[in-house]
Design an enzyme around this catalytic site. Structure first.
Site, PDB file in Angstrom:
ATOM      1  N   HIS A 171      -4.001   6.745   3.254  1.00  0.00           N
ATOM      2  CA  HIS A 171      -4.312   5.477   2.593  1.00  0.00           C
ATOM      3  C   HIS A 171      -5.701   5.048   3.047  1.00  0.00           C
ATOM      4  O   HIS A 171      -6.050   5.168   4.224  1.00  0.00           O
ATOM      5  CB  HIS A 171      -3.267   4.427   2.983  1.00  0.00           C
ATOM      6  CG  HIS A 171      -3.640   3.043   2.533  1.00  0.00           C
ATOM      7  ND1 HIS A 171      -4.049   2.779   1.252  1.00  0.00           N
ATOM      8  CD2 HIS A 171      -3.688   1.858   3.202  1.00  0.00           C
ATOM      9  CE1 HIS A 171      -4.330   1.487   1.148  1.00  0.00           C
ATOM     10  NE2 HIS A 171      -4.113   0.913   2.320  1.00  0.00           N
TER      11      HIS A 171
ATOM     12  N   ASN B 278     -10.497  -0.468  -0.911  1.00  0.00           N
ATOM     13  CA  ASN B 278      -9.050  -0.367  -0.698  1.00  0.00           C
ATOM     14  C   ASN B 278      -8.321  -0.987  -1.883  1.00  0.00           C
ATOM     15  O   ASN B 278      -8.264  -2.210  -2.004  1.00  0.00           O
ATOM     16  CB  ASN B 278      -8.687  -1.086   0.602  1.00  0.00           C
ATOM     17  CG  ASN B 278      -7.188  -1.147   0.851  1.00  0.00           C
ATOM     18  OD1 ASN B 278      -6.393  -0.706   0.020  1.00  0.00           O
ATOM     19  ND2 ASN B 278      -6.805  -1.701   1.985  1.00  0.00           N
TER      20      ASN B 278
ATOM     21  N   CYS C  48       0.793  -1.245   0.000  1.00  0.00           N
ATOM     22  CA  CYS C  48       0.000   0.000   0.000  1.00  0.00           C
ATOM     23  C   CYS C  48       0.819   1.286   0.000  1.00  0.00           C
ATOM     24  O   CYS C  48       0.428   2.261  -0.630  1.00  0.00           O
ATOM     25  CB  CYS C  48      -0.950   0.012   1.191  1.00  0.00           C
ATOM     26  SG  CYS C  48      -1.928  -1.475   1.279  1.00  0.00           S
TER      27      CYS C  48
HETATM   28  N1  ACO Z   1     -19.078  -9.400   7.966  1.00  0.00           N
HETATM   29  C1  ACO Z   1     -19.624  -9.725   9.153  1.00  0.00           C
HETATM   30  N2  ACO Z   1     -18.894 -10.032  10.234  1.00  0.00           N
HETATM   31  C2  ACO Z   1     -17.551 -10.014  10.093  1.00  0.00           C
HETATM   32  C3  ACO Z   1     -16.922  -9.698   8.891  1.00  0.00           C
HETATM   33  C4  ACO Z   1     -17.740  -9.381   7.797  1.00  0.00           C
HETATM   34  N3  ACO Z   1     -17.244  -9.044   6.587  1.00  0.00           N
HETATM   35  N4  ACO Z   1     -15.587  -9.762   9.061  1.00  0.00           N
HETATM   36  C5  ACO Z   1     -15.374 -10.118  10.335  1.00  0.00           C
HETATM   37  N5  ACO Z   1     -16.571 -10.282  10.972  1.00  0.00           N
HETATM   38  C6  ACO Z   1     -16.824 -10.668  12.336  1.00  0.00           C
HETATM   39  C7  ACO Z   1     -15.688 -11.451  12.960  1.00  0.00           C
HETATM   40  O1  ACO Z   1     -15.761 -12.814  12.601  1.00  0.00           O
HETATM   41  C8  ACO Z   1     -15.937 -11.214  14.421  1.00  0.00           C
HETATM   42  O2  ACO Z   1     -16.960 -12.077  14.834  1.00  0.00           O
HETATM   43  P1  ACO Z   1     -16.907 -12.744  16.297  1.00  0.00           P
HETATM   44  O3  ACO Z   1     -16.934 -11.581  17.254  1.00  0.00           O
HETATM   45  O4  ACO Z   1     -18.121 -13.582  16.315  1.00  0.00           O
HETATM   46  O5  ACO Z   1     -15.613 -13.501  16.358  1.00  0.00           O
HETATM   47  C9  ACO Z   1     -16.485  -9.787  14.465  1.00  0.00           C
HETATM   48  O6  ACO Z   1     -16.939  -9.492  13.120  1.00  0.00           O
HETATM   49  C10 ACO Z   1     -15.460  -8.750  14.867  1.00  0.00           C
HETATM   50  O7  ACO Z   1     -14.275  -9.007  14.147  1.00  0.00           O
HETATM   51  P2  ACO Z   1     -13.040  -8.051  14.222  1.00  0.00           P
HETATM   52  O8  ACO Z   1     -11.950  -8.595  13.371  1.00  0.00           O
HETATM   53  O9  ACO Z   1     -12.735  -7.734  15.646  1.00  0.00           O
HETATM   54  O10 ACO Z   1     -13.663  -6.756  13.531  1.00  0.00           O
HETATM   55  P3  ACO Z   1     -13.029  -5.322  13.418  1.00  0.00           P
HETATM   56  O11 ACO Z   1     -13.931  -4.347  14.010  1.00  0.00           O
HETATM   57  O12 ACO Z   1     -11.587  -5.315  13.835  1.00  0.00           O
HETATM   58  O13 ACO Z   1     -13.067  -5.106  11.838  1.00  0.00           O
HETATM   59  C11 ACO Z   1     -11.558  -5.133   9.992  1.00  0.00           C
HETATM   60  C12 ACO Z   1     -12.353  -5.959  10.990  1.00  0.00           C
HETATM   61  C13 ACO Z   1     -12.542  -4.319   9.161  1.00  0.00           C
HETATM   62  C14 ACO Z   1     -10.764  -6.051   9.105  1.00  0.00           C
HETATM   63  C15 ACO Z   1     -10.630  -4.170  10.779  1.00  0.00           C
HETATM   64  O14 ACO Z   1      -9.902  -4.871  11.750  1.00  0.00           O
HETATM   65  C16 ACO Z   1      -9.653  -3.471   9.883  1.00  0.00           C
HETATM   66  O15 ACO Z   1     -10.014  -2.695   9.017  1.00  0.00           O
HETATM   67  N6  ACO Z   1      -8.346  -3.689  10.145  1.00  0.00           N
HETATM   68  C17 ACO Z   1      -7.308  -3.088   9.354  1.00  0.00           C
HETATM   69  C18 ACO Z   1      -7.176  -3.889   8.127  1.00  0.00           C
HETATM   70  C19 ACO Z   1      -6.433  -3.179   7.072  1.00  0.00           C
HETATM   71  O16 ACO Z   1      -6.200  -2.016   7.154  1.00  0.00           O
HETATM   72  N7  ACO Z   1      -6.072  -3.923   6.058  1.00  0.00           N
HETATM   73  C20 ACO Z   1      -5.457  -3.474   4.897  1.00  0.00           C
HETATM   74  C21 ACO Z   1      -4.126  -2.845   5.107  1.00  0.00           C
HETATM   75  S1  ACO Z   1      -3.022  -3.152   3.873  1.00  0.00           S
HETATM   76  C22 ACO Z   1      -3.726  -2.878   2.482  1.00  0.00           C
HETATM   77  O17 ACO Z   1      -4.280  -1.826   2.335  1.00  0.00           O
HETATM   78  C23 ACO Z   1      -3.704  -3.919   1.398  1.00  0.00           C
END
Ligand code: ACO
Length: 328
Positions: free
Chosen positions: A255, A285, A115
């Site tokens: 980003h 993204n 990224c």
């Molecule tokens: N739909 C529904 N539920 C979901 C989904 C989805 N798409 N994805 C995860 N969940 C669930 C999980 O299974 C979990 O369920 P559980 O509590 O029963 O175990 C619950 O939602 C919470 O999961 P978390 O992972 O804690 O959710 P969070 O609020 O952290 O959001 C996310 C997840 C969106 C991935 C977040 O952590 C994030 O954006 N992190 C940064 C990721 C990032 O920036 N990546 C790219 C960087 S590099 C690049 O750009 C290529």
């Protein structure tokens, strides 16, 4: 000899042509429009349509950037593509772009920094113009994350998108140009975001494919915290180096990984929320393309104006991160 000021002479953009909405994703994985919008900010994203690939997106963005810069392809000294999803393993995607646009005198290579590719490229390449070695450099940041996404993994597939953003770098009159930049990498968090299979350690095999090791593996929750801290810290670093404060910044262009990451960075930097640009809602993204594609959009909308102070900040796999301070 006085060093030249280096800036962006023209921008181009090309996203994948296929629109993928949250409702579409509801049919593929166990998710909901409500969850995706609340947890990420994304309403829809663009992915590759039939006949499109990294090189077709990158070339289209490159042609538009050249036109907007008023620079001919044969005047380009270097074509650099930042990508983690190349056209094919060999040769560099930059070679395909160079052939398509006929930048026949240029050198061409790819830069692999996920990224932060655009910020890394401008940081390492702009000095080559300021010292007079090259006149024009074309940077194309192009990622087609749909091709490395596990479409059964709801934790990643709702985030990713395909697109390209291009910029022609060249001399600009003072006080405009790149004022400061910084790039770093935290290698102790490599495992937070990686594709473990398909390289020399785990070459392609039936086992690698069956285990889905050739797709992106992400520990989103942990990465979120690293992202907020690294983007904030490196933003403060470039501001301090430049002798500016956050109040001098007209636009924050981060980003686009998650709207909540942008909000958290803006809060920590104490920047007015309306200065923080959000494009993830309609673009998703698309990795290294998010910053140039967003700059393109806000320039077109008239929101980005000449002499504005723009702070771009980014992070990604590595964990690589960086920031750029530009007077537009
Ligand atoms: N739909 C529904 N539920 C979901 C989904 C989805 N798409 N994805 C995860 N969940 C669930 C999980 O299974 C979990 O369920 P559980 O509590 O029963 O175990 C619950 O939602 C919470 O999961 P978390 O992972 O804690 O959710 P969070 O609020 O952290 O959001 C996310 C997840 C969106 C991935 C977040 O952590 C994030 O954006 N992190 C940064 C990721 C990032 O920036 N990546 C790219 C960087 S590099 C690049 O750009 C290529």
């Amino acid at each position: 000899m006085q060093e030249k000021r280096v800036g962006i002479l023209g921008l181009g953009k090309k996203l994948g042509s296929k629109v993928l909405t949250n409702k579409d994703l509801e049919k593929i994985v166990d998710t909901s429009d409500e969850w995706i919008q609340t947890r990420t900010g994304i309403k829809e994203r663009r992915i590759l349509d039939k006949g499109e690939s990294a090189a077709t997106l990158a070339s289209a963005a490159a042609k538009e950037a050249l036109e907007n810069a008023g620079v001919k392809a044969e005047e380009i000294d270097l074509v650099v593509v930042t990508t983690i999803t190349p056209e094919q393993p060999l040769p560099a995607t930059a070679a395909f772009v160079q052939r398509e646009i006929h930048a026949d005198k240029a050198g061409a290579f790819d830069l692999v920094v996920a990224c932060p590719g655009f910020v890394y490229a401008l940081t390492v390449l702009s000095p080559l113009i300021s010292i007079g070695k090259y006149k024009y450099i074309l940077v194309v940041s192009c990622d087609t994350l749909s091709t490395i996404t596990d479409w059964e993994d709801r934790g990643t597939c709702v985030l990713f998108a395909d697109g390209a953003g291009a910029a022609v770098l060249g001399e600009v009159p003072a006080p405009r140009g790149i004022l400061q930049s910084a790039i770093h990498n935290d290698p102790y968090n490599i495992e937070l975001l990686e594709i473990p299979g398909g390289g020399s350690r785990r070459p392609y095999s039936h086992e690698v494919i069956d285990n889905k090791e050739h797709f992106v593996k992400m520990r989103g929750n942990e990465l979120f915290k690293v992202a907020v801290k690294s983007m904030t810290d490196v933003s403060l670093e470039v501001l301090e180096k430049a002798g500016w404060t956050i109040d001098d910044v007209d636009l924050l262009v981060p980003h686009q990984a998650n709207i909540r990451i942008t909000d958290a960075v803006a809060t920590r930097l104490k920047v007015d929320k309306e200065k923080a640009v959000i494009s993830i809602t309609y673009m998703g993204n698309n990795s290294s393309a998010t910053i140039p594609a967003t700059l393109y959009d806000i320039q077109k909308e008239g929101r980005l104006k000449e002499n504005d102070i723009v702070l771009c900040t980014t992070f990604g796999s590595g964990v690589a991160y960086g920031a750029l301070l530009i007077q537009w």
